[in-house]
Structures are given as C-alpha cells and as structure tokens.
Design a protein around this motif. Structure first.
Motif, PDB file in Angstrom:
ATOM      1  N   ASP A 181     -13.705  23.468  25.217  1.00  0.00           N
ATOM      2  CA  ASP A 181     -12.472  22.813  24.787  1.00  0.00           C
ATOM      3  C   ASP A 181     -11.324  23.700  25.254  1.00  0.00           C
ATOM      4  O   ASP A 181     -11.114  24.785  24.707  1.00  0.00           O
ATOM      5  CB  ASP A 181     -12.471  22.658  23.273  1.00  0.00           C
ATOM      6  CG  ASP A 181     -11.459  21.623  22.813  1.00  0.00           C
ATOM      7  OD1 ASP A 181     -10.875  20.946  23.676  1.00  0.00           O
ATOM      8  OD2 ASP A 181     -11.256  21.508  21.589  1.00  0.00           O
TER       9      ASP A 181
ATOM     10  N   PRO B  85      -7.044  24.377  22.128  1.00  0.00           N
ATOM     11  CA  PRO B  85      -7.819  23.297  22.719  1.00  0.00           C
ATOM     12  C   PRO B  85      -7.718  21.973  21.979  1.00  0.00           C
ATOM     13  O   PRO B  85      -7.664  20.924  22.589  1.00  0.00           O
ATOM     14  CB  PRO B  85      -9.243  23.853  22.700  1.00  0.00           C
ATOM     15  CG  PRO B  85      -9.057  25.326  22.797  1.00  0.00           C
ATOM     16  CD  PRO B  85      -7.820  25.617  22.025  1.00  0.00           C
ATOM     17  N   THR B  86      -7.682  21.994  20.650  1.00  0.00           N
ATOM     18  CA  THR B  86      -7.726  20.735  19.916  1.00  0.00           C
ATOM     19  C   THR B  86      -6.393  20.013  19.878  1.00  0.00           C
ATOM     20  O   THR B  86      -6.299  18.936  19.293  1.00  0.00           O
ATOM     21  CB  THR B  86      -8.188  21.000  18.475  1.00  0.00           C
ATOM     22  OG1 THR B  86      -7.359  22.026  17.912  1.00  0.00           O
ATOM     23  CG2 THR B  86      -9.636  21.451  18.452  1.00  0.00           C
TER      24      THR B  86
ATOM     25  N   CYS C   4      -9.176  28.767  25.771  1.00  0.00           N
ATOM     26  CA  CYS C   4     -10.430  28.067  26.023  1.00  0.00           C
ATOM     27  C   CYS C   4     -11.420  28.487  24.942  1.00  0.00           C
ATOM     28  O   CYS C   4     -11.524  29.673  24.607  1.00  0.00           O
ATOM     29  CB  CYS C   4     -10.984  28.424  27.400  1.00  0.00           C
ATOM     30  SG  CYS C   4     -11.444  26.998  28.388  1.00  0.00           S
TER      31      CYS C   4
END
Length: 740
Positions: free
Chosen positions: A606, A737-738, A612
């Motif tokens: 992700d 990432p989210t 990362c």
C-alpha cells in the motif's frame, strides 16, 4: 613408595609424530606450494580481524606456533615446515598492515560541491558509457577546501564536456560534485572504499560543466590510449571494444549489454588481459622470432636460436604488460611467462605448480591487498586447476601423445579441452558466486569454442592487422578480425540467453567460501591419497552456501533504496526510479537473476508518493514493513502512530525518537552506524556492512558514527497501522498509503 606406571601417552605421541613426519617426507616436493597459501592466510586474517589488538595477537600466536613446532619436531621436516608456514602467515599479515599504513591518504567524509584544479594522472576513455574517467593529483581547491582534503580524486566527465588535450600531466580546472568512496551498498556487495584506499583515492564524483585546460601535459596521448583509439576506429561497436581489450586491456568500448553477456556466459575472463593473452603473445612471438632467426645459417648452427627467441619473447611479454596497464592478472601472467621461458632456456620442465606458486608469492609481496579481489582469486584458481589436473597421473596417461589416427586425435583433444573446461568452471564457480552472486552453468562448453577462437584466430589476425596498418594494407585483416569477434559475441549471447544459463545465489557466508577454498587447495596441492580429504570441506562449504536462505529485506546504507523479496522469489524495489547499479546490486544480493519489480505495483503493498507499507509472511507470522519514499516530512504525530503499528521502519532521514516500531528502526542515524543492512525474518538475523570496533583504515577514515546502535525492541504482533494521516509540509500534501 610405589613406582609410577609409565605413561601410555608418550608412545602414542611418538607414533603420531612419526606418521606426520613420514607424510611430510612423502609430500616433500609439494611443501613449497603452501608458502603462498600461508602468506595469503595471513593477509586474509588481517582483513577479517577488526582492530590492531587482534592483529598483534595473531602475530604473537604465529610466533608461538613457530617456537612450538621447532621444539616439538626436534629438527624434523614436519616441524620445520609448520614453522615456515607460521612465519609466512605472520609475514602476510604484517605486509598488508604495512601496506595499508603506507598508502594512507585523506578521505572525504561527506559530499561536497567544489571548484578545483589538478594534474591529470590517468585518463580512461569509456565510449560505451559516453564518459571520460580522470584521476587527478596535485589538487588546488579554489572556492573552499573540504576537510579533510583528498590528495587524489577520480571524476567522471561527460564526453561532450571533455575538451581535446586531456593527457596525463595536463592541469585542468573544473567544478565537481565529490562523494566519499562508497562502502558496500549492502552486506556482500562490492567494497569500493577498500579498493580506493589502497589506490590512494580520497573521493570520487562527476564534473559539473565543461573542463578548462590550464596547462598542457604530454604532447601525445599515451601509447595505450592511441592504440585503443586506433583499433576502435577500425572496428565499430563492441567488436572494436573487445579488440582493444585484447591488445591494451581497455574495456571502455564494450557495450554494457555485451559485457553482461560475456559475464553470464563465463567468457568475461577473455576481456581481462591475463594468462591466455600473455601465452598467445609469447607463443606467437617465439614462433615468429625462431623462424626469422633460423634464416641465418651461422646463427642456426650455433643452437642459440631458441635462447634468443625466448629472450625476444620475454621482452615482448614485459612490454605487453606495461602497455596493458600492469594490472595484477597481467603481472602474474608476465612473471609466470618469464619463469617458463627461463625454464625452457635451462632445459627444465616449464609448466608446474611451483611456477604458479612463485608468481603468487611475487604478487603478494608487492600487492598483498590484491588477494581480496576477484581478479587475483580467479586468475590463480584457473591456472592452478589446469596444471593440477594435467599433473594427475591418470589424466596424464589418458591424454598422453600416442600413435593414432586423425579422428582419435581430434576426439582425444576435444575431450581434454572439455575436461579442462569443466575443472576450471568448478574451480571458479565458488569465487564467482562469492563476489558476483552468479555463476554461469554453460561456461565450460562456451569456453571450449571461445578460447581456441580467441587464441588462434582473433589475436593473431588482430596482430597481423596492426602490422599491415603500418603500410596501409590492414583492411582485409580487420574485416576477418571483425567477423571472428562477431562470432565470439554470438557465442556469448547464445550461451547467456539459454534457459538456466546463470545460477543466482545470495551473499555467500565467509565460512562456506573458506571451506571450499581450503578443500580445493588441499585437493590440488597434495599428491598422496590424503588429498581426497579435501572433498569433505568442499562439499560442506557448497552445501552451506546452497542452503543459506536469501534475505527478505535489503536496505542500502543511505536508506534510499529498499528491496523486499516476494513469495515468488522476485525482488521488489521501494523507489520507482532507481539507477542500474542499485537495481543490479539489490537483485544480485537478493539471490535472484530476474529483473526487479516495483513495490508500488504489488497487491500486498500500500504505497503513496511518500510512504509504502507491505505485509510479509514468514515462519507463520505477519511482518509489517513501513518505509519512506520521498524527502517530504510526514507530520510527526501521524508518523509516530504509523511506526508503532509496524515491525520494521526504514527511512533515509532521521526519524523522531518516539518512532518505535515493534522490532527494528533503520533511519539515517542508525544507518550511519551500520551501513547497508540485510534482514532475515524467519531467523531474525540482521547483517550489517559495518561492525562495531572495525578499525581498518578505509573504515576509520570515513567513520562519522555517533555511537553504538541497537534494535528498538523485540518482535511483537500487537499494533495497527494508522489510517487517517494527512498534512501539509512545504506546500505539498503528505499522505499515507490509506489516503489514496
């Protein structure tokens, strides 16, 4: 008082001493061959032990062995041999220690952009890479002086910025970005810092903009450069580069893809001027000189033609060594060729292992640090394997000359070449895997054709073409040389592209390599049946290397590049943009021959532009890895929460102290102390480039570490990745990432 019973240990000790003495007596002709081995063990010990205290302890221990051997053996051959070996061990350790101190020079400790002037010491043309590499001395710093200030540097100049007249001795002015000589990027990678230390190079870098010549140097380019340029003007592309390499040792004109094909096919040794090339030059010179001298009847009747021809060949061998840059393999081969010619002149057997041992002793006495490089190891291993095989009584009986037809003669000669090729490949494979993490599997078959092609076609035709160029008639010979070189490149690419042509392994443990080398030497140098015992350590070392699992995570010393090993065996890189060197280094040390893939394209990862995250599974548990991938700062609170949810955190910058992952934190501060790192998740093993207490001069010269390092905590499965992290720093949105 009861009398004491006679000791039962004395007869057993005497029997053991007698057996050892009889064994050494049976091997007395082979004992001198172990002199360079003992020297090499001393050199190796100095490289492996970290500090002067242990170096002195090793010297004292060797002295104790000398005294014990002389006292216990009571003048026997075994005791004298062990004492001499211990003295040679001490000499090797002392020689390389003295050499490291003698070449000491200032080393740059941090990157710097400077303007300077300096005298050109060496010019290397690298047309395949479109650069010119300069080595500069007598440096004068114009805008600011770095501290410490190197006395010799190496810079790359783009071909378009390199003016005419760059010859040794010229003084130039330039602006350059300089870097400290880089240590290994990850454990097991190439250590340029060590090589640069012994070469006296204190910094490397690249020129920024065009150079200015302040004072001219030599009126003409060196002969080596002029000859390389002449050859490459006659043959285009990599064919011209290989032809130049055969004549001058200059490989700069060979395209990178062709160099890789030569390596993968096991033919790269043809590009390094060594025994094969010296043998061809000496043999051709002796043949031509003997034929010409025999035309003089008075001289022919005196019987001195072979002696004079040998003297001419010796002079040509020395000249060829100087022309090709006097590299270690060339010097070794030149020394060996001179010894062969001297033996022939004296009517003695020429090609023996004592000849190889003498060449090794000469090189180790002059350049003991050469032992640590692949060039020395590959060169001597190949020659030792060939001669040891040829001296074996059964092999000598199989391939001895006899009355037979042409078909049987050709079949026997082909079998001899194939057997020799297999023996050489087996001898070189551990060295190739240790240094390059790859080994060509079809090299024996490729060399079966490539070596005769190079020795009996390419080099003689090239020599003829150069001779004919003096009268302007070399074009036909150059065409033939080009066709033969095209055939050589075709063989290289065909072999390199074959399925399973290359076996890739991760970094080999030093212990496994030592076992294989020790077993190989034991098998090659002894002659009695005890030599077979060498098979045991060879097989043990090979098994150790094969079962060594590849690392799951690799981190370079600057923290910029992270490689993760995926379940399918491929290596995924953190950065979407990574240079060829970083990609190749991480893939090779990750134990794969496949092209690296991008971490951001993996389902298990992700990633955003800044961070990362990836989950790996090993030994029945999940490992969460978090890595930064940009220079922008993530808000501290959000980053701290993200760290606590991860097992391992990697960053090229300094992380907050409250960033405490469950197992390991590798940020700029930590990596400055450890250098590159490899991690094995199943074993929990952490390997680092640097070790605490390492006081080798090239390490200490660039040592800016603030103190000891430690792991943050023990592995744990608790924790959760923080989802809602968003902020703004320097005008840019920072995301986790989210957030995508």
């Amino acid at each position: 008082m009861a009398a004491h019973a006679p000791s039962t240990h004395l007869p057993a000790l005497q029997t053991a001493r007698d057996r050892l003495e009889s064994w050494f007596e049976a091997e007395r002709d082979q004992l001198p061959l172990w002199l360079p081995v003992a020297l090499g063990c001393g050199v190796t010990t100095w490289f492996l032990l970290p500090d002067p205290v242990l170096w002195r302890a090793a010297l004292l221990a060797s002295g104790a062995v000398v005294l014990f051997a002389l006292a216990a053996a009571r003048g026997g051959r075994a005791g004298a041999s062990i004492a001499i070996a211990a003295l040679a061990f001490a000499a090797g350790l002392a020689l390389v220690w003295f050499r490291a101190e003698r070449v000491a020079a200032p080393v740059l400790t941090r990157p710097a952009i400077v303007e300077l002037s300096g005298a050109i010491e060496r010019v290397d043309q690298l047309p395949a890479r479109d650069i010119v590499r300069l080595r500069l001395t007598r440096l004068q710093w114009i805008d600011r002086t770095p501290s410490p200030a190197p006395t010799r540097i190496r810079v790359n100049v783009v071909q378009a910025d390199a003016p005419a007249g760059l010859t040794p001795g010229a003084t130039i002015r330039l602006r350059a970005r300089l870097m400290p000589p880089p240590p290994p990027a990850v454990p097991g990678a190439y250590d340029f810092a060590r090589v640069a230390w012994f070469d006296g190079i204190g910094a490397t870098g690249r020129a920024l903009g065009r150079l200015t010549i302040l004072a001219g140097g030599a009126a003409r380019e060196p002969l080596r450069a002029r000859l390389s340029r002449h050859i490459q003007a006659r043959l285009d592309g990599s064919a011209g580069g290989i032809a130049a390499a055969l004549a001058t040792g200059d490989t700069g004109g060979i395209a990178l893809e062709d160099q890789e094909a030569m390596r993968r096919s096991g033919l790269a040794h043809l590009l390094s001027v060594s025994g094969l090339h010296i043998t061809a030059v000496v043999g051709l010179t002796m043949l031509v000189a003997a034929r010409l001298l025999a035309l003089n009847m008075r001289l022919a009747l005196t019987g001195r033609v072979p002696l004079i021809a040998a003297a001419v060949a010796a002079a040509v061998a020395i000249g060829y060594t100087l022309l090709t840059g006097s590299e270690v393999p060339t010097i070794r081969s030149c020394v060996a060729a001179l010894l062969v010619l001297a033996a022939m002149a004296l009517g003695r057997e020429a090609l023996t292992l004592r000849l190889v041992a003498t060449g090794a002793v000469v090189v180790l006495l002059l350049w003991p640090e050469a032992l640590a490089g692949p060039s020395f190891q590959l060169s001597f291993a190949a020659v030792t394997a060939i001669i040891a095989l040829a001296e074996h009584p059964r092999v000598r009986a199989w391939f001895a000359p006899r009355e037979e037809g042409w078909g049987s003669w050709l079949l026997r000669g082909g079998a001899s070449l194939l057997l020799t090729g297999v023996a050489v490949e087996l001898a070189l494979m551990p060295i190739a895997v240790f240094h390059f993490h790859k080994a060509g599997l079809y090299g024996a078959v490729a060399n079966l054709v490539a070596i005769p092609l190079t020795t009996f076609v390419v080099m003689p035709v090239e020599a003829l073409a150069l001779a004919l160029d003096s009268v302007g008639l070399g074009a036909p010979a150059w065409w033939l040389a080009g066709q033969s070189l095209a055939l050589l490149l075709w063989i290289a690419h065909l072999t390199a592209d074959a399925p399973g042509a290359v076996a890739a392994l991760p970094a080999m443990p030093h212990g496994a390599f030592a076992l294989m080398v020790a077993g190989g030497l034991w098998l090659a140098l002894w002659r009695t049946r005890w030599r077979r015992l060498g098979l045991a350590p060879m097989l043990a070392g090979a098994a150790w290397a094969l079962v060594m699992p590849p690392p799951d995570i690799l981190v370079t010393g600057d923290g910029r590049h992270v490689a993760v090993r995926l379940p399918d065996g491929k290596v995924a890189l953190l950065r979407d943009r990574a240079g060829d060197y970083a990609r190749d280094t991480l893939a090779e040390n990750g134990g794969t021959d496949d092209e690296p893939v991008l971490l951001s394209e993996q389902r298990a990862a992700d990633c955003t532009r800044d961070l990362c995250r990836i989950d790996l599974y090993s030994s029945g548990r999940r490992w969460r890895i978090l890595a930064t991938r940009s220079a922008y700062l993530v808000p501290a609170g959000a980053l701290i929460d993200a760290c606590r949810a991860a097992d391992i955190v990697v960053s090229e910058r300094r992380l907050p102290r409250r960033c405490t992952p469950r197992w390991l934190r590798l940020d700029r501060e930590t990596l400055a102390r450890t250098g590159g790192v490899t991690l094995g998740l199943s074993s929990g093993r952490v390997k680092t480039v640097r070790t605490e207490g390492d006081r080798h001069r090239w390490v200490a010269a660039a040592d800016t570490r603030p103190g000891p390092w430690r792991r943050v905590g023990a592995p744990s499965r608790r924790g959760k990745f923080t989802d809602d992290v968003a902020g703004s720093t320097t005008g840019r949105q920072i995301t986790t990432p989210t957030d995508r």
